[in-house]
Design an enzyme around this catalytic site. Structure first.
Site, short mmCIF file in Angstrom:
data_model
loop_
_atom_site.label_atom_id
_atom_site.label_comp_id
_atom_site.label_asym_id
_atom_site.label_seq_id
_atom_site.Cartn_x
_atom_site.Cartn_y
_atom_site.Cartn_z
N SER A 1 0.88 -0.90 0.00
CA SER A 1 0.15 0.29 -0.04
C SER A 1 0.80 1.05 0.04
O SER A 1 2.22 1.63 0.66
CB SER A 1 -1.28 -0.23 0.99
OG SER A 1 -1.71 -1.08 1.09
N1 SAM Z 1 -0.93 -4.94 3.80
C1 SAM Z 1 -0.14 -4.98 3.11
C2 SAM Z 1 0.89 -4.65 2.86
O1 SAM Z 1 1.08 -3.67 4.32
O2 SAM Z 1 2.14 -4.50 2.33
C3 SAM Z 1 -0.79 -4.84 2.00
C4 SAM Z 1 -1.53 -5.65 0.85
S1 SAM Z 1 -2.52 -5.53 -0.75
C5 SAM Z 1 -3.16 -4.48 -0.55
C6 SAM Z 1 -3.33 -6.69 -0.80
C7 SAM Z 1 -3.76 -8.32 0.13
O3 SAM Z 1 -5.16 -8.76 0.99
C8 SAM Z 1 -2.77 -9.11 -0.99
O4 SAM Z 1 -1.67 -9.99 -0.86
C9 SAM Z 1 -3.80 -10.01 -0.87
O5 SAM Z 1 -3.08 -11.20 -1.16
C10 SAM Z 1 -4.21 -10.32 0.29
N2 SAM Z 1 -5.85 -10.83 0.43
C11 SAM Z 1 -7.22 -10.54 -0.08
N3 SAM Z 1 -8.22 -11.35 -0.06
C12 SAM Z 1 -7.45 -12.02 0.74
C13 SAM Z 1 -8.46 -12.67 2.20
N4 SAM Z 1 -9.97 -12.75 2.37
N5 SAM Z 1 -7.57 -12.96 2.84
C14 SAM Z 1 -6.27 -13.06 3.48
N6 SAM Z 1 -5.13 -11.92 2.32
C15 SAM Z 1 -6.40 -11.75 1.35
#
Ligand code: SAM
Length: 212
Positions: free
Chosen positions: A59
């Site tokens: 992000s």
């Molecule tokens: N918090 C992260 C960072 O600091 O890099 C950014 C995360 S990225 C914008 C969103 C993440 O959410 C992705 O890695 C994606 O695979 C994960 N994601 C999507 N749906 C999810 C779910 N139901 N449970 C867990 N992770 C999920």
């Protein structure tokens, strides 16, 4: 390395309205370049989201700072659940602030890669592979919940797993753009909701999220 760039980023975040010093200090101490691919490292301290592989992103620093600030972390040891570990950067910021962090990632390769990085950097986050839309019941209730992927609605299990008096910050909307919702749990059944418009996140996929 990157000390000057990190300080410039801190100035930029402060100018954009981030005022919580514990958030600012944690961002000032976490080396964001370690959480992104080597080829992208020269962009590490630009206030932008960056690709981390598997069609996912780390992000934007402002988003990390803003969402963290909304959790209102005022004492060490607060138990925070993060949905979407991704690169691990958000979890690292929370850990640096003294939180007891639980983080769930649904992409197995990313989960493995990031837990290895946590070990290497000595960041002690409880990380799990799975569907974060159903939360992490074994460790509930949480003092705060941060969802870092855009959801079609607020997963019921996450509402249940938030402590009364706790806060949840979650992007909700369609697959293109979302509003950030800040929920304050007033009682087991009641929530106060504030809406902050126009943020964009990758989709939250899962039982109570998007279907692929
Ligand atoms: N918090 C992260 C960072 O600091 O890099 C950014 C995360 S990225 C914008 C969103 C993440 O959410 C992705 O890695 C994606 O695979 C994960 N994601 C999507 N749906 C999810 C779910 N139901 N449970 C867990 N992770 C999920």
């Amino acid at each position: 390395m990157f000390r000057v760039q990190r300080e410039e980023l801190i100035d930029e975040l402060t100018q954009k309205g981030i005022s919580d010093l514990s958030v600012i200090n944690a961002i000032g101490r976490i080396p964001r370049e370690k959480f992104i691919p080597v080829t992208m490292q020269h962009f590490a301290y630009k206030d932008v989201a960056l690709p981390i592989g598997y069609e996912q992103t780390i992000s934007q620093p402002y988003t990390v700072a803003y969402m963290t600030q909304q959790l209102n972390i005022k004492k060490p040891g607060m138990k925070i659940l993060e949905i979407g570990t991704g690169s691990g950067y958000q979890a690292a910021v929370l850990y640096e602030m003294g939180c007891d962090v639980y983080s769930i990632e649904r992409n197995l390769d990313l989960h493995h890669r990031t837990t290895k990085l946590f070990d290497k950097l000595g960041i002690r986050v409880h990380a799990k592979y799975g569907d974060g839309t159903i939360g992490w019941k074994d460790f509930a209730p949480f003092d705060g919940i941060i969802v870092t992927a855009g959801s079609p609605s607020i997963p019921q299990k996450l509402k249940e797993q938030l402590i009364v008096g706790g806060r949840m910050i979650i992007p909700v909307g369609d697959r293109i753009s979302q509003k950030l919702l800040l929920l304050k749990k007033i009682s087991e059944e009641e929530f106060e909701t504030e809406t902050i418009p126009e943020f964009a996140f990758v989709p939250l996929i899962g039982r109570e999220g998007w279907k692929k």
